[in-house]
Design a protein around this motif. Sequence first.
Motif, PDB file in Angstrom:
ATOM      1  N   ALA A   8      42.803  51.040  38.475  1.00 30.69           N
ATOM      2  CA  ALA A   8      43.801  50.539  37.706  1.00 30.69           C
ATOM      3  C   ALA A   8      44.853  50.299  38.661  1.00 30.69           C
ATOM      4  O   ALA A   8      45.325  48.920  39.233  1.00 30.69           O
ATOM      5  CB  ALA A   8      45.019  52.210  36.762  1.00 30.69           C
ATOM      6  N   LEU A   9      45.057  50.647  40.082  1.00 31.73           N
ATOM      7  CA  LEU A   9      46.144  50.674  40.776  1.00 31.73           C
ATOM      8  C   LEU A   9      45.447  49.410  41.395  1.00 31.73           C
ATOM      9  O   LEU A   9      46.444  48.957  42.174  1.00 31.73           O
ATOM     10  CB  LEU A   9      46.223  51.610  41.916  1.00 31.73           C
ATOM     11  N   SER A  10      44.108  49.674  41.879  1.00 32.33           N
ATOM     12  CA  SER A  10      43.484  48.693  42.317  1.00 32.33           C
ATOM     13  C   SER A  10      43.535  46.990  42.059  1.00 32.33           C
ATOM     14  O   SER A  10      43.400  46.171  42.167  1.00 32.33           O
ATOM     15  CB  SER A  10      41.920  48.640  42.785  1.00 32.33           C
ATOM     16  N   LEU A  11      43.665  46.994  40.574  1.00 35.68           N
ATOM     17  CA  LEU A  11      43.566  45.580  39.962  1.00 35.68           C
ATOM     18  C   LEU A  11      45.056  45.749  39.647  1.00 35.68           C
ATOM     19  O   LEU A  11      45.470  44.209  39.356  1.00 35.68           O
ATOM     20  CB  LEU A  11      43.174  45.841  38.595  1.00 35.68           C
ATOM     21  N   PHE A 180      32.936  46.406  42.901  1.00 35.06           N
ATOM     22  CA  PHE A 180      31.880  46.160  43.265  1.00 35.06           C
ATOM     23  C   PHE A 180      31.391  45.180  42.434  1.00 35.06           C
ATOM     24  O   PHE A 180      30.644  43.388  42.783  1.00 35.06           O
ATOM     25  CB  PHE A 180      29.933  47.236  42.746  1.00 35.06           C
ATOM     26  N   THR A 181      31.488  44.268  41.490  1.00 41.87           N
ATOM     27  CA  THR A 181      31.946  43.404  41.252  1.00 41.87           C
ATOM     28  C   THR A 181      32.553  42.552  41.356  1.00 41.87           C
ATOM     29  O   THR A 181      32.195  41.165  40.883  1.00 41.87           O
ATOM     30  CB  THR A 181      31.375  43.384  39.430  1.00 41.87           C
ATOM     31  N   VAL A 182      33.815  42.568  41.404  1.00 46.31           N
ATOM     32  CA  VAL A 182      35.382  41.948  41.847  1.00 46.31           C
ATOM     33  C   VAL A 182      34.137  41.757  43.482  1.00 46.31           C
ATOM     34  O   VAL A 182      34.768  39.749  43.309  1.00 46.31           O
ATOM     35  CB  VAL A 182      36.143  43.225  41.812  1.00 46.31           C
ATOM     36  N   GLU A 183      33.557  42.067  43.812  1.00 44.51           N
ATOM     37  CA  GLU A 183      33.518  41.682  45.525  1.00 44.51           C
ATOM     38  C   GLU A 183      33.036  40.509  45.546  1.00 44.51           C
ATOM     39  O   GLU A 183      32.216  39.809  46.100  1.00 44.51           O
ATOM     40  CB  GLU A 183      32.900  43.343  46.353  1.00 44.51           C
ATOM     41  N   SER A 219      42.053  40.691  39.869  1.00 47.96           N
ATOM     42  CA  SER A 219      41.629  41.295  40.360  1.00 47.96           C
ATOM     43  C   SER A 219      42.673  40.176  41.200  1.00 47.96           C
ATOM     44  O   SER A 219      43.082  40.031  42.753  1.00 47.96           O
ATOM     45  CB  SER A 219      40.556  41.492  40.947  1.00 47.96           C
ATOM     46  N   ALA A 220      42.525  38.826  40.706  1.00 50.09           N
ATOM     47  CA  ALA A 220      43.012  37.614  41.917  1.00 50.09           C
ATOM     48  C   ALA A 220      44.302  37.057  41.564  1.00 50.09           C
ATOM     49  O   ALA A 220      45.111  36.654  41.671  1.00 50.09           O
ATOM     50  CB  ALA A 220      42.195  36.456  41.272  1.00 50.09           C
ATOM     51  N   GLY A 221      44.903  37.871  41.030  1.00 52.36           N
ATOM     52  CA  GLY A 221      46.464  37.289  40.312  1.00 52.36           C
ATOM     53  C   GLY A 221      46.241  35.743  38.924  1.00 52.36           C
ATOM     54  O   GLY A 221      47.346  35.469  39.124  1.00 52.36           O
ATOM     55  N   ALA A 222      45.517  36.690  38.747  1.00 54.47           N
ATOM     56  CA  ALA A 222      45.376  34.787  37.828  1.00 54.47           C
ATOM     57  C   ALA A 222      45.756  35.243  35.907  1.00 54.47           C
ATOM     58  O   ALA A 222      46.539  36.422  36.300  1.00 54.47           O
ATOM     59  CB  ALA A 222      43.730  34.157  37.676  1.00 54.47           C
ATOM     60  N   SER A 223      45.594  34.179  35.425  1.00 60.29           N
ATOM     61  CA  SER A 223      46.484  34.191  33.687  1.00 60.29           C
ATOM     62  C   SER A 223      45.391  34.509  32.985  1.00 60.29           C
ATOM     63  O   SER A 223      44.037  33.382  33.613  1.00 60.29           O
ATOM     64  CB  SER A 223      47.165  33.498  33.903  1.00 60.29           C
ATOM     65  N   VAL A 224      45.072  34.841  32.020  1.00 58.39           N
ATOM     66  CA  VAL A 224      44.031  35.568  31.167  1.00 58.39           C
ATOM     67  C   VAL A 224      44.183  34.877  29.478  1.00 58.39           C
ATOM     68  O   VAL A 224      46.155  35.358  29.237  1.00 58.39           O
ATOM     69  CB  VAL A 224      43.344  36.507  30.927  1.00 58.39           C
TER      70      VAL A 224
END
Length: 495
Positions: A8-11, A180-183, A219-224
């Motif tokens: 949660a902190l990482s994202l 890991f899936t993000v990377e 993770s990228a700061g995008a919008s969903v």
Amino acid sequence: MPLIRNTALSLLQPHLSVRPDKTALICGERTLTYRQLWDFSQRFSAFLEARGIPSGSRVAIVLPDGFAYYYVFFGCLLSGVVPVLLSTLLSRDEYAFILRDAEARLLVTTSDSPSGTIEQEHFRPILVDTDALLEKALAAYPADILPFEPDSSDIAFMLYSSGSTGKPKGVPHRHGDILFTVETFGRQILRLTENDIVYSSSKLFFAYGFGNSLSFPLSAGASVVLFPGRPSPGDVLRIFGEHRPTVFFGVPSLYNLLLKTIENASFHDSLRLCISAGETLPASIFAEWKALTGLEIIDGIGSTELLHIFIANRPGAAIPGCSGTIIPPFEARIIGEDGNIVAPGEPGELLVRGASGAPYYWNRPDKTAATMLSGGWIRTGDIYTERDGYFFHEGRVDDLFKVDAQWVVPVTVENALRTHPDVVECAVVGRPLAGMLRPWAFVVLAPGHERSGVMTAALREHVRTRIPLHMVPVGFDFLDELPKTGTGKIQRFRL
């Protein structure tokens, strides 16, 4: 075990200093910023603490895609509580089984869900009918909690397999699995930026939808863009027009239906990337979509056990009818019935190894032993051939059958049938006739076409010129729709 960073902190936390007021989520006419998402997630964590829910406990989520889903999910992670993501399309008996199996301490659902009528000995369901109502309730709780610090073995959350072959299984994943899936797929294939707007037709309770609408964009700061219901082709096209997504995640059956529905060729002009998974993308759909839009569909294969896609085509170099190449540092091998690696070009079962692999099935040591092999290898249940590093799907282990000592590959027959202009969807299974299995086709016809012996003969003749004779269906049944899981996978065992 060494401590690792809470997912949660990482994202979420990096955006609080860089883009706190950037839109994170869009649902209908409402938007939510990264600052607001962080605030309400902390408040739900405080709510769990007030309810006395200890770390390691399971909290079941049966909610439509919306803001509340994220508050509950991230609030659980911040407390060290394990959210269990469940389909909104299950029966009351299926929910009751999973709640017992997961030993859930809490259930967050809606008043119209069958799960909302289930009361366990240790809880009553928390009913969340709108995001705004939950936000109002959470305002009473503080937003300054001390986040849980996991170690590398702690379970972060749990999915349940879609049940395309029977009773669902709990699949737990650790904090590191998400990152890991993000990377891998996120950074190497999608390459999202804060300027992207993503929309996934697959829901958050599905591993594919979870990555599409949560891990990768946040993770990228995008919008969903979120859509609470089960999207029809018309709903998808409306979302394209209103919200202008740049990245679309679909499944083959939806791309197929979109091709049958689209009237305005400009519907796609905001898109830069189209992704498909869940089932193999037929080459014919790839070709039609590219001819219509100029865009490739980037097909790949993933699994609940490995959390997302591990083999994929590369943007700009997609090959029709091919799943693509391995995404490093994932590893893949293909084995025969004897357990040995097959020669290049020979079919066999695909095994995959990667750091996002689930450590076990929940309460299923028998299935764990059969699927999670020594050395970290996981059996996918998919039959593949590999040529020059490219992987080609030949079907599921359970779907293949022999006719006159020759293998029938249902996906090959289906791909041939799907090229007929009157066929919307189809599935092929082995049906026993006179004590022997024979290929049998189930077909959904386009509107306005008659189910008749003439149509049956036309379809049989169509495939006869495209596939080996032993694979030609001996019978055809016409249906209004094919049975599917909530994630869009065809349930062949129900045919």
